[in-house]
Design an enzyme around this catalytic site. Structure first.
Site, PDB file in Angstrom:
ATOM      1  N   CYS A 197      25.658 -43.737   8.860  1.00  7.54           N
ATOM      2  CA  CYS A 197      25.586 -43.683   7.406  1.00  7.54           C
ATOM      3  C   CYS A 197      24.229 -43.224   6.912  1.00  7.54           C
ATOM      4  O   CYS A 197      24.124 -42.690   5.814  1.00  7.54           O
ATOM      5  CB  CYS A 197      25.915 -45.042   6.799  1.00  7.54           C
ATOM      6  SG  CYS A 197      24.712 -46.324   7.165  1.00  7.54           S
ATOM      7  N   HIS A 243      33.718 -40.514  10.950  1.00  7.40           N
ATOM      8  CA  HIS A 243      33.765 -41.908  11.409  1.00  7.40           C
ATOM      9  C   HIS A 243      33.573 -42.938  10.296  1.00  7.40           C
ATOM     10  O   HIS A 243      33.242 -44.086  10.544  1.00  7.40           O
ATOM     11  CB  HIS A 243      32.682 -42.108  12.471  1.00  7.40           C
ATOM     12  CG  HIS A 243      33.042 -43.104  13.546  1.00  7.40           C
ATOM     13  ND1 HIS A 243      33.707 -44.276  13.303  1.00  7.40           N
ATOM     14  CD2 HIS A 243      32.807 -43.111  14.872  1.00  7.40           C
ATOM     15  CE1 HIS A 243      33.867 -44.950  14.417  1.00  7.40           C
ATOM     16  NE2 HIS A 243      33.331 -44.258  15.397  1.00  7.40           N
TER      17      HIS A 243
END
Length: 569
Positions: free
Chosen positions: A105, A125
């Site tokens: 992230c 993902h």
């Protein structure tokens, strides 16, 4: 830089005394004036190039998947060939205490704040949809990226038609358990109705039983669709290949990345390449099969190094080497439980204990960390300070001239002062290591003494007994019967024991109490700063909302192969 108006001084070769030569009385000749002008132009050009080099570079982030820190030559491996990544380390800065944490992230969040062309290539993902199969609320294009090509989900054995499934098997086992529980509930209700113990209609009992039977029959029938649903390639919002052909997926990702560099060579740009290598099922092309000393895994590592080399070559061919910050890392340490029978399919974590999925042990969280920026970062420099993948976010934002959000706690710290040599120590005094939502360990960098303490509150229970991994479960659990809670906690001095082989005894009263107490206070302060969030990697999200899967065609019979070139829509 010395002022041009000041005459240089020399030392006498005999006395060592310095003296100033007298300036010529006559005006300089045209030839001398030309020389001075040329020197000034060269100096100004140098300053101009240096300014261009240090202001808002291109940013290239490359992340391997489950690569052990001991698998690279620049980290001590002399049995695998990784010349391209090793060259990257020789020309840049290598971090020896780079730690995995929220790896996927951090660069993605930074894409919002760079104000430049941003492309995500490879694995995403982080989910795609929220309420429908087309809302794309979690898609990369909704998280700051202008362009996306790759897998929206992860890579698993189910994606390979010849490998033993793992997602399929796991879901099948869990659904069989739920089937038994619900069947028992239906049978209990039938018995209660038959003996007059409960007052419900037979119609309602039969309806519930039929629904349960139909639901689980449909789910069991859908197991053949795991590969078709999850193993797909997308370009922006469009599914281009479902299911994907694994043998060519990596080359397609590479082609897209190289094409993006060519299209955006005037920059600045942000390119994040999240490699499919070296995650199982270790799909490797014929060119590299059987070439390494370490079987299929070694072949895959060497192919990964070639892929990295091709991306670096594209940067250099377009004259972008000196104006590009290049970063290479991995999201986890080597996956020790990855096996095919007795054949090891995971990486090597060197001297470090544990592996992927073990949030506390060093082997799972120490990952490669290499930064190259010629002319700005000193070549061949090695930094032994604790750093984190969380630091990528503020580093990228700072390089792009942006500002990190001020409305929340940002755990990462910009690495630029450390990379440039402007700071002696890492900005991190404490780092916290999670397994899922559970904090398993924390480290304290005692900067005054230079010692590095590590406190383990929870560790995985290895099995079989005496093994260094959780071989019977595929990956170590984060909670429940599969972990050990330590009271008092385990304490290691990583400064002298980086392999975590010798825990300090609580009997060493003063030293032990001081370190554990100091880390304990930091953990309490950290917990107070954390806001809870709903779990997204839950069985409910996987099992009860299959219609959220991206699909080209009629669900559940999704299938397509759209051969569209890079950059086309």
């Amino acid at each position: 830089m010395a002022r041009l108006s000041r005459a240089p001084s020399w030392k006498s070769p005999r006395s060592g005394a310095s003296f100033q030569p007298s300036l010529p009385a006559r005006p300089p000749s045209p030839k001398n004036s030309l020389n001075v002008l040329l020197v000034m132009c060269l100096l100004l050009k140098t300053c101009e190039l240096k300014s261009a080099n240090t202001s808002k570079p291109n940013i290239l982030l490359i992340m391997a998947d489950d690569l052990g820190i001991g698998d690279l030559g620049c980290y001590g491996n002399d049995t695998l060939r990784t010349p391209n990544i090793d060259r990257l380390a020789e020309e840049g800065v290598r971090l020896t205490q780079h730690l995995a944490a929220a790896p996927l992230c951090t660069p993605s969040r930074a894409a919002f704040l760079t104000g430049r062309h941003a492309f995500r290539s490879g694995k995403w993902h982080q989910g795609v949809n929220c309420a429908s199969s087309t809302d794309h609320c979690h898609h990369p294009l909704h998280h700051g990226f202008d362009y996306f090509y790759g897998m929206p989900f992860t890579l698993v054995n189910d994606c390979h038609p010849d490998r033993r499934p793992e997602v399929d098997a796991g879901l099948r086992a869990r659904l069989w358990l739920y089937t038994q529980v619900m069947a028992l509930g239906v049978l209990t209700t039938v018995a209660g109705k038959a003996y007059g113990l409960i007052s419900v209609s037979w119609k309602l009992v039969l309806s519930v039983a039929t629904l349960v039977l139909l639901f689980f029959t449909s789910w069991y029938a859908s197991f053949g669709f795991v590969r078709r649903w999850n193993c797909i390639l997308m370009r922006n919002h469009e599914v281009t290949e479902q299911p994907m052909v694994l043998e060519r997926a990596a080359s397609l990702v590479l082609e897209e990345a190289v094409s993006f560099i060519a299209r955006n060579k005037r920059g600045p740009f942000l390119l994040f390449v999240s490699l499919l290598h070296v995650h199982v099922p270790l799909v490797t092309t014929e060119r590299f099969l059987g070439k390494s000393q370490h079987g299929l895994y070694g072949d895959n590592v060497e192919e990964m190094d070639w892929l990295v080399g091709e991306i670096l070559n594209a940067v250099e061919e377009h004259g972008l080497k000196n104006t590009t910050l290049t970063y290479f890392t991995s999201d986890h340490g080597g996956h020790l439980e990855a096996r095919d029978g007795h054949v090891q399919l995971g990486g090597w974590n060197g001297i470090y204990r544990g592996g992927k999925g073990m949030a506390g042990w060093e082997g799972g969280i120490r990952v490669p960390g290499i930064f190259r920026w010629p002319g700005v970062l000193s070549a061949g420099r090695v930094v032994h300070e604790p750093t984190s993948l969380m630091d990528v976010f503020p580093t990228v934002v700072q390089l792009a001239g942006g500002q990190v959000p001020q409305d929340r706690v940002i755990d990462g710290r910009s690495l630029l002062p450390l990379l440039r040599g402007d700071a002696e120590h890492s900005a991190h005094e404490f780092l916290f290591h999670y397994c899922g939502q559970y904090l398993h360990a924390a480290r304290w960098h005692e900067k005054d003494s230079g010692r590095l303490w590590k406190v383990h509150y929870t560790t995985p229970r290895f099995h079989p007994e005496g093994a260094g991994a959780c071989h019977s479960s595929g990956v170590c659990p984060c909670s429940g019967a599969g972990v050990i809670h330590h009271d008092p906690p385990l304490l290691f001095d990583l400064s002298g024991d980086p392999s975590e082989a010798r825990p300090l005894s609580p009997d060493a009263a003063h030293l032990y109490r001081e370190a554990v107490a100091r880390v304990g206070r930091a953990v309490r302060e950290h917990r107070a700063s954390v806001s809870p969030a709903p779990a997204q990697l839950s069985f409910r999200h996987v099992a009860w909302t299959p219609w959220l899967q991206p699909c080209c065609g009629a669900f559940p019979f999704c299938a397509c192969s759209r051969d569209v070139g890079p950059g086309e829509t």
